[in-house]
Write an enzyme that holds these catalytic residues in place. Structure first.
Site, mmCIF file in Angstrom:
data_model
loop_
_atom_site.group_PDB
_atom_site.id
_atom_site.type_symbol
_atom_site.label_atom_id
_atom_site.label_comp_id
_atom_site.label_asym_id
_atom_site.label_seq_id
_atom_site.Cartn_x
_atom_site.Cartn_y
_atom_site.Cartn_z
ATOM 1 N N ASP A 366 0.893 -1.330 0.012
ATOM 2 C CA ASP A 366 -0.078 -0.024 0.046
ATOM 3 C C ASP A 366 0.840 1.309 -0.065
ATOM 4 O OD1 ASP A 366 -2.995 1.047 0.412
ATOM 5 O OD2 ASP A 366 -1.495 2.195 1.830
ATOM 6 N N ASN A 374 -2.051 12.928 -5.483
ATOM 7 C CA ASN A 374 -3.258 13.271 -6.115
ATOM 8 C C ASN A 374 -4.149 14.559 -5.759
ATOM 9 O OD1 ASN A 374 -3.847 11.279 -7.940
ATOM 10 N ND2 ASN A 374 -4.955 9.939 -6.335
ATOM 11 N N HIS A 379 -4.726 14.125 -10.725
ATOM 12 C CA HIS A 379 -4.797 12.423 -11.125
ATOM 13 C C HIS A 379 -3.821 12.006 -12.271
ATOM 14 C CE1 HIS A 379 -8.337 11.335 -8.224
ATOM 15 N NE2 HIS A 379 -8.721 12.788 -8.963
ATOM 16 N N ASP A 383 -1.687 9.028 -11.656
ATOM 17 C CA ASP A 383 -1.662 7.918 -12.520
ATOM 18 C C ASP A 383 -0.130 7.496 -12.953
ATOM 19 O OD1 ASP A 383 -4.463 7.610 -12.381
ATOM 20 O OD2 ASP A 383 -4.525 8.504 -14.421
ATOM 21 N N ASP A 409 -4.270 2.360 -4.445
ATOM 22 C CA ASP A 409 -2.942 2.493 -4.426
ATOM 23 C C ASP A 409 -2.551 1.168 -3.795
ATOM 24 O OD1 ASP A 409 -3.883 2.987 -2.094
ATOM 25 O OD2 ASP A 409 -2.676 4.683 -1.544
#
Length: 514
Positions: A366, A374, A379, A383, A409
């Site tokens: 994680d 973000n 975003h 990404d 994530d």
């Protein structure tokens, strides 16, 4: 010459004449030979055959001895019941039917001569009258009526005596056989023409078919060999006709599909002619390319028996289906396996471990600082980080291992079949993952950094199921997040084999306290 000698000579003459009537090559020729034989050898100057058609109608089809009678009678047709009713008035002379002039009926079409030649000096009671008629039924060997032979104007002007009647009966018997034979020959010729037309139609359809077609020998030495191919199949397989003919079908199939092809072939050859449809198998083209084809195999009874195989190229559809399956099982952003796709290899790893065939490690990863990327840069930047992390995780594992993105994530690494699995080996893998993920990611002029928390679970013989393994690794990951400031990964991964309260007795690799 005595009467006996004359009779024997007449009988021999009839045998010679009747031999000719079996030389006809068509029904029409045979019928004409019959009436000619009557006029030439039995002593009547006119003879006509009324042929019985299958639909139940007589037709005057052959006549000899009188052009006037020919012009009047040939082509005349009578419903069977009309002529049969007319003959019921006749006297039975053995197999013959004699209709004296007293019983003549004008309701049926007939020819009546003006006079009877040779009747001078013949007593009235013996003289043949212009309205007299004599008929001989013509029957096939099985007794079926095939026609009526009518004779007229005896050459001596007399009503036929016993010998002449017997000769006419003999000829009529042979005539019935000859007509039956001619019918059989013509039926055979019609069947041959029909077969020839059918073969031509099949050839045109077979050759011009847009899909691949072939005939397969299923009998004797030609079993499962190509005996006929069409151009579409040659093009589909990228092979010339000469290369395909007499070749075993198995030579053209992908090795992994041979068993399926054998099952389909067995089903067709034992299924009483029921087509085996829509078997999809792989073929190997002449250039080595592998294509998918959908096949329908039908068996045609022999001898010799053969199969007709229809082949349709479905490579494009199979590729589209595979792409849909791939898309359904892949994360669209990173291309990694998704949660559904992870289920199969994870369940398989649990089964292997429980069977004692090798342990595996499940790492739940994680990202710790992803939300700030973000929120700060948007975003697109997030990404870019997720794609970079996916690429780095894939670079760290073996081809046999599985890297999946569960969503957001969260990532999972399934490292399978780890011989001699211990805490130090798993810790080293965790350390490599942490170092790789923490390397900077450059995007749109920004240098992005994230860290990763990794929870590890061992999948060994005590494993419960795939869900328990995933929950255990997830729990371990949250413990790692709570100890981010602890010691290095090698120091923090301890207690290999300790059942840290995991459901199903799942071993947990947990962090040391402190």
């Amino acid at each position: 010459m005595g009467d006996r000698d004359a009779a024997m000579a007449a009988i021999r003459s009839v045998y010679l004449i009747t031999g000719r009537i079996n030389t006809g090559t068509t029904l029409a020729e045979t019928l004409q030979l019959i009436v000619d034989a009557v006029v030439d050898g039995i002593g009547f100057t006119v003879a006509v055959v009324n042929y019985l058609h299958p639909e139940g109608e007589y037709e005057a089809v052959a006549l000899a001895g009188s052009e006037e009678a020919r012009a009047t009678l040939l082509g005349a047709r009578y419903p069977a019941e009309v002529l049969d009713e007319y003959l019921e008035r006749a006297e039975a002379w053995g197999q013959l039917r004699y209709l004296p002039h007293e019983r003549h009926s004008a309701h049926i079409h007939s020819w009546v001569p003006d006079e009877v030649p040779g009747g001078d000096g013949v007593p009235e009671e013996e003289r043949w009258h212009p309205l007299d008629a004599l008929f001989a039924p013509l029957r096939a060997p099985d007794g079926e009526l095939v026609g009526i032979l009518g004779v007229d104007l005896p050459a001596d002007g007399r009503r036929p005596g016993p010998l002449q009647r017997e000769l006419l009966e003999m000829l009529a018997a042979q005539a019935g056989i000859a007509i039956n034979n001619a019918n059989l020959v013509e039926a055979l010729q019609r069947e041959r023409r029909h077969l020839a037309a059918s073969e031509e139609a099949f050839r045109l359809a077979f050759t011009g078919a847009g899909s691949g077609m072939c005939m397969i020998g299923v009998d004797g030495a030609t079993q499962a060999r190509l005996t006929r191919v069409n151009p579409a199949l040659c093009e589909l397989l990228g092979r010339a006709e000469a290369e395909l003919l007499d070749r075993p079908v198995a030579d053209l199939l992908h090795p992994d599909d041979l068993d399926l092809a054998r099952l389909a072939f067995a089903a067709a050859t034992t299924g009483k002619g029921i087509p085996v449809r829509d078997y999809e198998i792989r073929c190997v083209r002449g250039d080595g390319a592998v294509i998918w084809v959908a096949t329908t195999l039908s068996l045609v009874a022999g001898p010799p028996a053969f199969g007709i195989l229809q082949v349709q190229d479905v490579t494009g559809r199979k590729a589209a289906e595979a792409d849909l399956v791939r898309r359904a099982s892949r994360d669209p952003l990173t291309g990694l396996a998704n949660r559904d796709a992870l289920a199969s290899p994870l369940a398989a790893a649990v089964r292997r471990a429980r069977a004692g065939r090798g342990d595996s490690a499940l790492l739940f990863c994680d990202l710790d600082d992803f939300k700030s990327v973000n929120d700060t840069l948007g975003h697109d930047a997030g990404d870019a980080v997720l794609i970079a992390v996916a690429q780095r995780l894939c670079a760290l594992v073996r081809p046999s291992d599985t890297v999946a993105r569960l969503g957001g994530d969260e990532f999972v690494v399934l490292a399978e079949d780890l011989a001699g699995l211990d805490a130090a080996g798993v810790a080293a893998l965790v350390d490599r993952i942490e170092r790789a993920v923490s390397a900077p990611v450059v995007h749109d002029g920004h240098v992005l950094r994230v860290r990763v928390s990794v929870g590890a679970a061992v999948i060994d013989a005590t494993a419960g199921d795939a869900g328990a393994a995933l929950r255990t690794a997830d729990r371990a990951m949250y413990q790692v997040k709570g100890h981010r400031h602890g010691r290095g990964a090698a120091d923090r991964v301890i207690a290999h084999g300790e059942h840290f309260g995991a459901p199903g007795g799942m071993p947990l690799l947990r962090l040391a306290e402190g």
